[in-house]
Write a protein that holds these residues in place. Structure first.
Motif, PDB file in Angstrom:
ATOM      1  N   GLU A 210       0.475  39.527  -4.370  1.00 35.10           N
ATOM      2  CA  GLU A 210      -0.875  39.155  -4.389  1.00 35.10           C
ATOM      3  C   GLU A 210      -1.059  37.751  -5.063  1.00 35.10           C
ATOM      4  N   LYS A 211      -0.224  37.192  -5.400  1.00 36.62           N
ATOM      5  CA  LYS A 211      -0.186  35.762  -6.087  1.00 36.62           C
ATOM      6  C   LYS A 211      -0.502  34.627  -5.095  1.00 36.62           C
ATOM      7  N   THR A 212      -1.053  33.698  -5.384  1.00 33.88           N
ATOM      8  CA  THR A 212      -1.508  32.676  -4.499  1.00 33.88           C
ATOM      9  C   THR A 212      -0.521  31.696  -4.011  1.00 33.88           C
ATOM     10  N   PRO A 213      -0.132  31.618  -2.724  1.00 33.71           N
ATOM     11  CA  PRO A 213       0.831  30.832  -2.172  1.00 33.71           C
ATOM     12  C   PRO A 213       0.420  29.326  -2.138  1.00 33.71           C
ATOM     13  N   VAL A 214       1.325  28.420  -2.856  1.00 31.58           N
ATOM     14  CA  VAL A 214       1.081  27.024  -2.769  1.00 31.58           C
ATOM     15  C   VAL A 214       2.390  26.403  -2.115  1.00 31.58           C
ATOM     16  N   MET A 215       1.882  25.351  -1.487  1.00 32.80           N
ATOM     17  CA  MET A 215       3.217  24.324  -0.833  1.00 32.80           C
ATOM     18  C   MET A 215       2.871  23.185  -1.599  1.00 32.80           C
ATOM     19  N   ALA A 216       4.298  22.675  -2.074  1.00 30.23           N
ATOM     20  CA  ALA A 216       4.666  21.681  -2.865  1.00 30.23           C
ATOM     21  C   ALA A 216       5.269  20.470  -2.199  1.00 30.23           C
TER      22      ALA A 216
ATOM     23  N   TYR B 164      23.005  24.469  -3.478  1.00 30.43           N
ATOM     24  CA  TYR B 164      21.732  23.818  -3.832  1.00 30.43           C
ATOM     25  C   TYR B 164      21.887  22.324  -3.757  1.00 30.43           C
ATOM     26  N   VAL B 165      23.152  21.533  -3.467  1.00 31.83           N
ATOM     27  CA  VAL B 165      23.267  20.413  -3.508  1.00 31.83           C
ATOM     28  C   VAL B 165      24.401  19.972  -2.664  1.00 31.83           C
ATOM     29  N   ARG B 166      23.934  19.009  -1.883  1.00 34.08           N
ATOM     30  CA  ARG B 166      25.250  18.647  -0.685  1.00 34.08           C
ATOM     31  C   ARG B 166      24.799  17.023  -0.596  1.00 34.08           C
ATOM     32  N   ASP B 167      25.782  16.277  -1.311  1.00 35.02           N
ATOM     33  CA  ASP B 167      25.612  14.955  -1.513  1.00 35.02           C
ATOM     34  C   ASP B 167      24.207  14.689  -1.944  1.00 35.02           C
ATOM     35  N   THR B 168      23.294  13.804  -1.159  1.00 34.92           N
ATOM     36  CA  THR B 168      21.781  13.621  -1.512  1.00 34.92           C
ATOM     37  C   THR B 168      20.932  14.606  -0.930  1.00 34.92           C
ATOM     38  N   VAL B 169      21.490  15.751  -0.281  1.00 37.03           N
ATOM     39  CA  VAL B 169      20.568  16.711   0.402  1.00 37.03           C
ATOM     40  C   VAL B 169      20.360  17.751  -0.853  1.00 37.03           C
ATOM     41  N   HIS B 170      19.151  17.910  -1.298  1.00 36.60           N
ATOM     42  CA  HIS B 170      18.431  18.936  -2.394  1.00 36.60           C
ATOM     43  C   HIS B 170      17.126  19.078  -2.560  1.00 36.60           C
ATOM     44  N   VAL B 171      16.654  19.995  -3.013  1.00 35.65           N
ATOM     45  CA  VAL B 171      15.372  20.058  -3.325  1.00 35.65           C
ATOM     46  C   VAL B 171      14.908  20.337  -4.869  1.00 35.65           C
ATOM     47  N   ASN B 172      15.955  19.922  -5.648  1.00 34.21           N
ATOM     48  CA  ASN B 172      15.609  19.912  -6.998  1.00 34.21           C
ATOM     49  C   ASN B 172      14.410  19.394  -7.729  1.00 34.21           C
ATOM     50  N   SER B 173      13.997  18.123  -6.978  1.00 32.12           N
ATOM     51  CA  SER B 173      12.954  17.288  -7.602  1.00 32.12           C
ATOM     52  C   SER B 173      11.507  17.941  -7.305  1.00 32.12           C
ATOM     53  N   VAL B 174      11.509  18.882  -6.342  1.00 32.97           N
ATOM     54  CA  VAL B 174      10.260  19.521  -5.938  1.00 32.97           C
ATOM     55  C   VAL B 174      10.315  20.815  -6.624  1.00 32.97           C
ATOM     56  N   GLU B 175      11.597  21.344  -6.924  1.00 36.29           N
ATOM     57  CA  GLU B 175      11.563  22.515  -7.661  1.00 36.29           C
ATOM     58  C   GLU B 175      11.266  22.289  -9.255  1.00 36.29           C
ATOM     59  N   GLY B 176      11.628  20.991  -9.630  1.00 38.47           N
ATOM     60  CA  GLY B 176      11.263  20.722 -10.916  1.00 38.47           C
ATOM     61  C   GLY B 176       9.804  20.472 -11.136  1.00 38.47           C
ATOM     62  N   PHE B 177       9.065  19.828  -9.768  1.00 35.98           N
ATOM     63  CA  PHE B 177       7.488  19.780 -10.034  1.00 35.98           C
ATOM     64  C   PHE B 177       7.126  21.130 -10.121  1.00 35.98           C
ATOM     65  N   ASN B 178       7.364  22.079  -9.380  1.00 40.38           N
ATOM     66  CA  ASN B 178       6.891  23.436  -9.194  1.00 40.38           C
ATOM     67  C   ASN B 178       6.891  24.123 -10.573  1.00 40.38           C
ATOM     68  N   SER B 179       8.004  23.863 -11.392  1.00 37.81           N
ATOM     69  CA  SER B 179       8.215  24.364 -12.490  1.00 37.81           C
ATOM     70  C   SER B 179       7.218  23.723 -13.659  1.00 37.81           C
ATOM     71  N   ARG B 180       6.957  22.240 -13.256  1.00 33.02           N
ATOM     72  CA  ARG B 180       6.007  21.565 -14.340  1.00 33.02           C
ATOM     73  C   ARG B 180       4.491  22.216 -14.126  1.00 33.02           C
ATOM     74  N   VAL B 181       4.301  22.765 -12.912  1.00 32.45           N
ATOM     75  CA  VAL B 181       2.999  23.206 -12.385  1.00 32.45           C
ATOM     76  C   VAL B 181       2.765  24.599 -13.197  1.00 32.45           C
ATOM     77  N   ARG B 182       3.859  25.497 -13.050  1.00 32.77           N
ATOM     78  CA  ARG B 182       3.626  26.740 -13.831  1.00 32.77           C
ATOM     79  C   ARG B 182       3.561  26.474 -15.175  1.00 32.77           C
ATOM     80  N   ARG B 183       4.401  25.612 -16.188  1.00 35.26           N
ATOM     81  CA  ARG B 183       4.358  25.460 -17.371  1.00 35.26           C
ATOM     82  C   ARG B 183       3.087  24.983 -17.776  1.00 35.26           C
TER      83      ARG B 183
END
Length: 365
Positions: free
Chosen positions: A180-186, A258-277
């Motif tokens: 029942e949480k609100t879905p968000v796209m970052a 989670y990381v393949r050379d330069t392919v990853h989504v760590n930046s956006v996951e870090g931003f998602n964590s910043r939003v939650r905190r």
């Protein structure tokens, strides 16, 4: 912009220096005019670039308030001030209070709640709440993201209250979502390179109706350029919309990739964590109706950084990796980016005590 204005803002580093810099109302008005109109005055009604200053009480016979100007266009003749057609329109608060509030909110790493801002400024909590939303409206960015852009979904909200008469959410029940949480796209844009002095990329987030392909398309098509390079996980919605971009690469989290050379989504996951905190630690709760405004503020803070270099760090498993070092832009210099996009974005008080957004640019979703 005059060099004296840039120098005045550069000298503001501590709270004491901020109080001294924003103590005079006339100085604050001149400072605000230099930030809103960096080149010359522009009429907010017609966009004409020539205007005249209406004489004040001490310089002429007309009893005009300081800072009142009139458009020189014969078809307009609109009278305006630096706050006209901005979130500060028709404000009863002194400009020095507004600038102090903006500095305090930008100086905090994750923002400032309306309760704490009201205590610091000596205003009421509803007034501080509207001042916070004025900042969030002005920092919204309408340009499209390009280059390398990472996208991801996350859910916002706490554990729902239990009601004995309601069935529990979960899979296996037809037509019922598993949360029942609100879905968000970052969306997070990576910096162009890692040389010192390069600014961080922009970060965006928006409340979506769900995790479907149609909801993802509506959020992406107005935010990301088609020639961008897209990075995401293996979600089916992202795999489908990736065909509309110049290139699309994914990492498979289900296989612990989670990381393949330069392919990853760590930046956006870090931003998602910043939003939650930020929401959990500062605001504690936000409504889905105003969530996009809070996302504008958090995304603006994310972009107000510059690369200062790199350093070798060790992971938990002892592996050495290269980490990028960042430095935050001073809060006073962030005011330049805040007020540069203020004209055309208006905020009014609603009859029930809330706010009504009247914006000439698309700043939501």
């Amino acid at each position: 912009m005059p060099e004296t204005v840039l120098a005045a803002l550069s000298n503001i580093r501590t709270t004491e220096e901020m109080v001294v810099a924003f103590r005079d109302e006339e100085h604050c008005r001149r400072l605000l005019e230099s930030m809103v109109w960096p080149d010359r005055r522009i009429c907010p009604a017609c966009g004409y670039k020539r205007s005249i200053a209406i004489a004040g009480r001490d310089t002429g016979k007309r009893r005009a308030r300081p800072g009142l100007y009139q458009c020189s266009s014969g078809d307009c003749r609109f009278q305006f001030t630096v706050t006209t057609h901005t979130p500060l329109h028709s404000t009863k608060l002194p400009l020095r209070v507004w600038l102090k509030a903006m500095w305090l909110m930008l100086q905090s790493d994750k923002g400032l709640s309306s309760v704490r801002l009201a205590e610091a400024l000596g205003v009421s909590q509803p007034t501080a709440w509207r001042m916070g939303h004025a900042l969030r409206l002005m920092v919204a960015r309408e340009h499209m993201l390009d280059g390398t852009v990472e996208v991801d979904h996350f859910h916002l909200g706490g554990r729902p209250r239990k009601h004995s008469d309601d069935p529990p959410p979960g899979r296996g029940r037809k037509g019922q979502a598993n949360t029942e949480k609100t879905p968000v796209m970052a969306m997070v844009q990576r910096p162009n390179d890692v040389t010192p002095g390069t600014p961080a990329g922009d970060a965006r987030a928006a409340v979506v109706t769900g995790l479907s392909l149609r909801a993802a398309e509506r959020a992406v098509e107005t935010q990301i350029e088609p020639h961008a390079r897209l990075m995401s996980d293996e979600a089916k919605a992202f795999t489908a919309i990736g065909e509309s971009f110049a290139s699309h690469e994914t990492v498979k989290h289900s296989s612990r990739e989670y990381v393949r050379d330069t392919v990853h989504v760590n930046s956006v996951e870090g931003f998602n964590s910043r939003v939650r905190r930020t929401i959990a630690g500062v605001f504690h709760h936000i409504s889905p109706q105003h969530a996009d405004l809070y996302f504008h503020e958090i995304g603006f803070r994310w972009s107000q950084r510059v690369i200062t270099g790199s350093a070798v760090r060790k992971t938990r498993h002892g592996r050495e990796i290269m980490r990028t070092l960042w430095s935050r832009v001073p809060p006073a210099l962030q005011l330049l980016s805040v007020f540069r996009a203020a004209t055309g974005r208006q905020m009014r008080r609603s009859p029930d005590g809330g706010i009504i957004i009247k914006s000439a640019v698309a700043v939501f979703g």
